[in-house]
Design an enzyme around this catalytic site. Structure first.
Site, PDB file in Angstrom:
ATOM      1  N   ASP A 188       0.723  -1.135   0.019  1.00 44.26           N
ATOM      2  CA  ASP A 188       0.008  -0.028  -0.065  1.00 44.26           C
ATOM      3  C   ASP A 188       0.844   1.118  -0.046  1.00 44.26           C
ATOM      4  O   ASP A 188       0.686   2.131  -0.697  1.00 44.26           O
ATOM      5  CB  ASP A 188      -0.947  -0.143   1.382  1.00 44.26           C
ATOM      6  N   ILE A 189       1.834   1.080   1.002  1.00 43.43           N
ATOM      7  CA  ILE A 189       2.681   2.320   0.841  1.00 43.43           C
ATOM      8  C   ILE A 189       3.672   2.543  -0.320  1.00 43.43           C
ATOM      9  O   ILE A 189       3.704   3.726  -0.927  1.00 43.43           O
ATOM     10  CB  ILE A 189       3.753   2.262   2.159  1.00 43.43           C
TER      11      ILE A 189
END
Length: 405
Positions: A188-189
């Protein structure tokens, strides 16, 4: 979007007592943030830190991370607080015709649109790229998904699912135990960062050509790219990497090793570094041992080398070895908890914590990771309450742009 329209929103921030501070490298850009949870909000927070005006659009129920607690601070999830600072907030119900038209107007005025709905999910609201680009041909429209807009368009994109499906979990954990996810929602990051990179690259192209475009990123593609050497092991080398715990497939030592009071991570990534390590440990002869002379030798004979290093390390504590090895130019580090990581950054002068907001309401947060000599990141306001700027933003969107000229 016209310069005067951007200025109107920026000045409104000042009127609320939240000064914009010195201009950032993205000052003057308006971002319509139709994203939620992590990858999209992380991307738009980076842009907000760097000076862009970010308007976060939420459904009446709000971004679900508001309720992902514990942990929390003053009743608000620290998850939400950590990825939504420096943004304005408006609630728009896309099922309501008037709200939907306001959302479309925001997208028309925006320089950048970020969204992470399922591919095609915004089409029925007239907020997909094709619809938005008809009224805003210069828009930079970034779509974030789990598995792309082709065969995986219908698949929900959760970081844990992608960690499993991409192969990362097969590489994480004890070789004899179960597969583990990363302790961080790493893809996600990374996908949020990829979205930001894509937008900035497209911005440079638009500055040269005047053309907008559609940027697409997805968690699975990010995962395969981010696994770098492991992905290359398979696609270029024809071998499937396997789980090795904390060991590295191509380097040794490159893992935690026990000192007298616990484990310390030690890295010797080339022959010169290994010679420094052997000297600092008082076992210089190891560097000339034909079993350990080169990186390839050490990899082939790691089971013979490890107990010799462990024996040498057993004579001192982690703290003692950290000082000795660091002075010798050997990369090493204790295995800290997060508080230890923050404390280390503070000792090294990195000033990792910033206080965002005013007075007693200021919230300690981790500093943006980028430093600039002329246009530093700004820390104007903490993550906004749901609908914090409803009246102001709705009035602005209902005001024809010509009236701001």
């Amino acid at each position: 979007m016209s310069e005067s329209s951007t200025r109107t929103v920026l000045e409104a921030v000042d009127l609320d007592g939240r000064p914009t501070g010195p201009p950032g490298p993205l000052s003057g850009l308006l971002v319509a943030d139709f994203s939620r949870v992590l990858a999209g909000p992380f991307s738009t927070q980076i842009m907000a830190d760097l000076g862009a005006t970010v308007i976060k659009v939420e459904a009446p129920s709000g971004d679900e991370t508001r309720g992902w607690a514990p942990p929390e601070r003053d009743g608000v999830s620290t998850y939400y607080l950590g990825i939504n600072r420096n943004k304005r907030d408006v609630v728009l119900d896309f099922g309501d015709e008037e709200d939907r038209e306001l959302a479309q107007e925001l997208a028309r005025r925006a320089d950048i649109v970020i969204e992470n709905f399922k591919p095609g999910g915004l089409r029925k609201f007239g907020l997909d790229y094709d619809s938005v680009s008809r009224t805003n041909p210069a828009v930079l429209y970034a779509s974030i998904s789990g598995f792309g807009s082709a065969g995986g368009a219908s698949l929900p994109g959760y970081d844990l699912v992608v960690q499993a499906a991409s192969g990362l979990m097969s590489l994480t954990g004890d070789p004899e135990g179960q597969a583990y996810r990363s302790g961080v929602s790493v893809f996600d990051i990374m996908t949020g960062m990829q979205a930001t990179i894509g937008v900035l690259a497209a911005l440079n192209h638009r500055n040269a050509t005047g053309l907008g475009q559609h940027i697409e990123v997805n968690l699975l593609s990010t995962a395969l790219a981010a696994m770098a050497n492991h992905s290359s092991t398979y696609v270029a080398g024809g071998r499937i990497p396997f789980r090795m715990g904390n060991a590295h497939p191509s380097l040794f030592p490159y893992e935690p090793l026990p000192a007298s009071d616990g484990e310390i991570v030690i890295v010797a990534a080339n022959d010169a570094q290994f010679r420094k390590l052997a000297s600092a440990l008082g076992v210089s002869a190891l560097a000339d041992d034909p079993r350990f002379r080169t990186t390839e030798d050490r990899n082939h004979h790691r089971d013979e080398l490890r107990p010799l290093l462990v024996e040498a390390l057993s004579t001192r504590t982690i703290a003692e070895w950290f000082d000795i090895l660091t002075d010798a130019g050997v990369a090493c580090g204790p295995i800290n908890t997060i508080d230890g990581g923050v404390a280390l950054a503070e000792r090294l002068g990195l000033d990792p914590v910033v206080h965002v907001g005013q007075g007693d309401a200021a919230i300690p947060m981790i500093r943006n990771a980028i430093s600039f000599s002329l246009t530093p990141p700004r820390y104007v306001s903490p993550a906004p309450p749901l609908g914090a700027d409803n009246d102001e933003i709705r009035a602005w969107l209902n005001t024809p742009e010509d009236s701001n000229e």
